[in-house]
Design a protein around this motif. Structure first.
Motif, PDB file in Angstrom:
ATOM      1  N   TRP A  86      -0.130 -34.059   5.364  1.00  0.00           N
ATOM      2  CA  TRP A  86      -0.895 -32.891   5.808  1.00  0.00           C
ATOM      3  C   TRP A  86      -2.149 -32.636   4.985  1.00  0.00           C
ATOM      4  O   TRP A  86      -2.899 -31.702   5.273  1.00  0.00           O
ATOM      5  CB  TRP A  86       0.005 -31.658   5.804  1.00  0.00           C
ATOM      6  CG  TRP A  86       1.073 -31.794   6.851  1.00  0.00           C
ATOM      7  CD1 TRP A  86       2.387 -32.057   6.654  1.00  0.00           C
ATOM      8  CD2 TRP A  86       0.893 -31.723   8.272  1.00  0.00           C
ATOM      9  NE1 TRP A  86       3.044 -32.150   7.846  1.00  0.00           N
ATOM     10  CE2 TRP A  86       2.153 -31.947   8.864  1.00  0.00           C
ATOM     11  CE3 TRP A  86      -0.211 -31.494   9.096  1.00  0.00           C
ATOM     12  CZ2 TRP A  86       2.343 -31.951  10.238  1.00  0.00           C
ATOM     13  CZ3 TRP A  86      -0.028 -31.486  10.464  1.00  0.00           C
ATOM     14  CH2 TRP A  86       1.247 -31.707  11.028  1.00  0.00           C
TER      15      TRP A  86
ATOM     16  N   THR B 269      -1.958 -35.149   9.858  1.00  0.00           N
ATOM     17  CA  THR B 269      -0.635 -34.932  10.429  1.00  0.00           C
ATOM     18  C   THR B 269       0.356 -35.882   9.780  1.00  0.00           C
ATOM     19  O   THR B 269       0.012 -37.019   9.438  1.00  0.00           O
ATOM     20  CB  THR B 269      -0.621 -35.128  11.961  1.00  0.00           C
ATOM     21  OG1 THR B 269       0.695 -34.914  12.450  1.00  0.00           O
ATOM     22  CG2 THR B 269      -1.069 -36.519  12.363  1.00  0.00           C
TER      23      THR B 269
ATOM     24  N   CYS C 215      -6.908 -27.600   2.219  1.00  0.00           N
ATOM     25  CA  CYS C 215      -6.623 -29.030   2.325  1.00  0.00           C
ATOM     26  C   CYS C 215      -7.404 -29.759   1.250  1.00  0.00           C
ATOM     27  O   CYS C 215      -8.630 -29.875   1.343  1.00  0.00           O
ATOM     28  CB  CYS C 215      -6.988 -29.550   3.717  1.00  0.00           C
ATOM     29  SG  CYS C 215      -6.842 -31.345   3.878  1.00  0.00           S
TER      30      CYS C 215
END
Length: 816
Positions: free
Chosen positions: A108, A82, A42
């Motif tokens: 995301w 999300t 991420c």
């Protein structure tokens, strides 16, 4: 004074992670993963990684172990990613889980956050994150943990303020209701409690005021080059509600919008008929209250809103109790289920329809070094109706009446606008007096009198107009008094109907164009009338002139109309200390009250629902309704959702009770609308004989009916249900003396059978009430468990139930 600073965390000991100046932090990927949970990359996350696949068919979980030195409540902030709405379950120490709604974070790899408060034991603890319902949770970047700044109030109620984030959670009855609320202030820049400030300090001081003895909780925010902010919470001993406000302190602190409470996550416990109530600003233009279904709620209402389960009646009321500077808005937006994506209470609300404004809200405290938002009440009760009544009373405590007290009986009377309107003459006015004096002698209030009120076109009795001869008006006033009645007059002090630019303002040397309210450079028209600046010497001079005339004539009541014109936001005001519509309204209304000097019962027609409370004794709950069942329904929509305003005003009423030539059932319904709202102001042309005089002689002389208002001192009935959207409720109830009254109205075109559960209307459903009387027919009966009655189309019934004549129906066992 106790002080806790954001950098003080010596009581926290971490097992797997280190301290930061803000809070303990643990990366989700350092926890224990089970099921399908996995570590994913991420780019936007701290550590460039996050835990995904939480929940789902394989029930992915991550368990974070933590260690704290002392037991207590802690703020747990969850940072997640999300692209769509998801739910994360939080389970401390394998106990009960709490599901938290996580709004889309933006993608995301974009991090959002939410928080919850968790109770931890001294020593080792675990916090499990998953989605045990089989659905998918968001991906988790990290969590932070710090001791909660706890503000307790009432029974099982808490505010947990997170000094690290500038947000707070609110629990009622140990249920998390409001999550991650923050404050904001719109000045030359927008300041947020959760953004930019580098220091947040909590302090508690005692407070004693109209609400009792309590505590003022202040969080002072500073640093980051920002104007210092204060978030303030007031709690009181034994009270299940709190107040909150926000302040900016320093150069440039003046604002045009301030919110002490905004959140993207709120929930009201309940699984029944969930509702969100939109409340209008005033009673103009046939506006309606609207109890929207919770899942589809989407509105900004005025001053107050309610969120409740109509089945259980549990509910939350949030609203402003201060109206001297700000118009307050309450924004409610649902998520499509029983949670909200927006709940915001803020000063600075304007709307072309609800508040009738043609421009944005003015700035508060221009040039000052401090600026305060309106004070907002937040109350959760087992009955949303009780919360509303608490709110109504709180308004009166926060801003006590400016007008002197009224000690007379519940006002009964007549108003000429109901039927005579522009045809008003002295002869007709006196003939109405004669009708009540000679042919309707049973229609009297507890003071054995009536108010006989001349509405618009009273100047038909003034030769030469407002600057002419008022001798006919004096004659009328004296004639009323000779028959034992009280004369009333009507006026709209802040409007110009003529719109004659060069016309002279009565009692002054100004022209009307000098005092018109301007919006974007143009005069402001509303309801066909031109608004006048309440602070202008011409407006004030006209008020002094005409009120002086009314007093000299001997009038004992005045109906004030179109007061909303005085609240309009304007380009500027004559008084350069005034910068908002509500500030102008206050100046104007205080001047009117000063001129009246306690000589008259003061009665408001079209006017703000809440701000008018300081200045009048009595107010119409709805305006310009007359006689048929549809107009009764419109009126009772306002009573259904605004009955609690009786706790703010001495009296509220249901507008003209006009019978005309309508069927007797519609007449009964129209009279019922007045009784359940609290007072009786009739309106037929009683200078002439017709079906309406026969109806009046029957209905307005029924002592049992009149005693409801006489003995109840104007008490308004509660609605039994609150799930009717923008329509009225059919059932209303009130306890007066030793009686429980139940009014049932059928607004439909066909007969309808009602089965009323006695427990639902506040009675004991497990026995028999032996003394029950239907007041229109006089029929006597008894009821047990349920009351079943068929009401004809467009008709009403009112039951009087003697609560002392109750007996248990349970079998009595003989002694051995």
């Amino acid at each position: 004074m106790k002080t806790l600073h954001v950098t003080f965390f010596s009581s926290i000991i971490s097992l797997f992670f280190t301290f930061s100046a803000a809070a303990q932090t643990v990366e989700a990927e350092s926890g224990v993963l089970t099921g399908g949970a996995n570590i994913q990359s991420c780019s936007g996350c701290s550590g460039s990684a996050m835990v995904g696949n939480l929940g789902g068919p394989s029930n992915g979980t991550v368990v974070v172990p933590v260690n704290v030195s002392s037991a207590g409540m802690y703020n747990l902030t969850i940072y997640y990613c999300t692209a769509d709405p998801r739910v994360i379950y939080v389970t401390p120490n394998n106990g009960n889980y709490t599901g938290i709604n996580c709004a889309p974070s933006g993608g995301w790899t974009t991090v959002g956050s939410t928080s919850i408060n968790v109770s931890l034991n001294a020593g080792s603890n675990t916090i499990r994150l998953d989605n045990g319902s089989g659905g998918w949770g968001p991906n988790i970047d990290r969590v932070t943990l710090q001791p909660a700044t706890t503000i307790t109030f009432g029974a099982g109620n808490y505010i947990y303020y997170n000094l690290a984030t500038g947000k707070y959670n609110v629990y009622f009855n140990n249920n998390l209701v409001i999550t991650d609320a923050y404050a904001s202030c719109n000045s030359n820049n927008i300041y947020y409690s959760h953004t930019g400030y580098t220091s947040r300090v909590y302090a508690a001081t005692p407070v004693s005021d109209a609400f009792g003895s309590g505590t003022k909780h202040t969080i002072t925010l500073s640093g980051g080059g920002l104007i210092p902010m204060q978030q303030v919470f007031y709690t009181y001993a034994g009270k299940n509600y709190f107040f909150t406000e926000v302040l900016l302190n320093g150069t440039g602190a003046n604002c045009y919008r301030m919110s002490p409470l905004t959140t993207s996550t709120a929930w009201v416990p309940g699984s029944g008929d969930m509702r969100a109530l939109k409340v209008p600003f005033d009673n103009d233009a046939w506006i309606r209250y609207d109890a929207q279904t919770f899942s589809a709620a989407n509105f900004t209402g005025s001053e107050v809103a309610a969120l409740y389960d109509n089945t259980s009646r549990n509910g939350l009321v949030i609203g402003s109790v201060e109206h001297m500077h700000w118009k307050t808005g309450i924004t409610v937006t649902a998520n499509g289920n029983n949670t909200l994506s927006t709940l915001s209470a803020y000063g600075g609300y304007t709307d072309g329809t609800l508040t009738h404004d043609g421009r944005g809200h003015g700035w508060v405290n221009v040039g000052g070094s401090t600026c305060k938002s309106p004070k907002i009440l937040v109350d959760y009760e087992s009955d949303w109706r009780t919360a509303f009544e608490t709110y109504g009373s709180a308004n009166l405590l926060a801003e006590p009446r400016y007008i002197s007290s009224f000690t007379g009986g519940t006002p009964f009377g007549w108003n000429s606008w109901g039927a005579i309107q522009s045809s008003l003459t002295l002869a007709k006015a006196n003939a109405v007096v004669d009708f009540f004096a000679n042919s309707c002698t049973g229609f009297r209030n507890s003071d054995n009198t009536l108010y006989i009120d001349l509405d618009s076109y009273w100047d038909n009795l003034a030769s030469g107009g407002w600057t002419g001869d008022f001798s006919q008006l004096t004659s009328f006033a004296n004639y009323c008094k000779s028959k034992g009645f009280k004369p009333g007059i009507y006026w709209a002090p802040f409007v110009d109907w003529g719109k004659n630019a060069t016309g002279m303002v009565e009692g002054t040397s100004y022209q009307y164009q000098d005092c018109w309210t301007k919006v974007n450079g143009s005069p402001m028209d509303l309801d066909g009338a031109r608004a006048m600046d309440p602070t202008h010497p011409a407006t004030r001079g006209r008020i002094a002139y005409l009120v002086g005339k009314f007093k000299a004539c001997g009038f004992q009541m005045i109906k004030l109309d179109f007061l909303g014109h005085a609240t309009l936001e304007a380009d500027s005001y004559y008084d350069n200390s005034v910068h908002t519509g509500m500030e102008a309204f206050r100046k104007g209304m205080e001047y009117v009250v000063d001129q009246l000097a306690g000589t008259m019962l003061t009665y408001a027609a079209i006017s703000p629902n809440l701000a008018t409370g300081r200045y009048v004794h009595m107010r119409r709950i709805a305006c310009d309704a007359y006689k048929d069942i549809s107009e009764t329904g419109y009126t009772l929509n306002s009573t259904t959702y605004g009955w609690w305003q009786k706790n703010l005003y001495k009296y509220i009423d249901a507008d003209h009770i006009v019978f005309g030539t309508e069927p007797i059932g519609e007449n009964r319904a129209r009279l019922t609308s007045g009784l359940v709202t609290g007072t009786l102001i009739t309106g037929d042309d009683y200078s002439a004989t017709g079906a309406w005089t026969t109806a009046a002689q029957s209905l307005l002389q029924n002592a049992d009916l009149l005693d409801i208002a006489r003995n109840g001192n104007g008490k308004a009935f509660r609605p039994v249900e609150g799930n009717t959207g923008n329509q009225p409720n059919e059932l209303f109830t009130a306890t007066i003396g030793g009686y429980q009254y139940l009014a049932i109205l059928n607004y439909g075109a066909g007969a309808k059978t009602y089965t009323v559960n006695l427990g639902r209307i506040g009675l004991n459903g497990g026995g028999t009430y032996a003394a029950v009387k239907e007041l229109f027919s006089g029929t006597l009966s008894s009821i047990s468990g349920n009351l079943t009655v068929t009401v004809p189309a467009a008709d009403a019934v009112i039951y009087r139930i003697d609560v002392g004549a109750w007996a248990s129906t349970a079998p009595v066992l003989a002694k051995e």
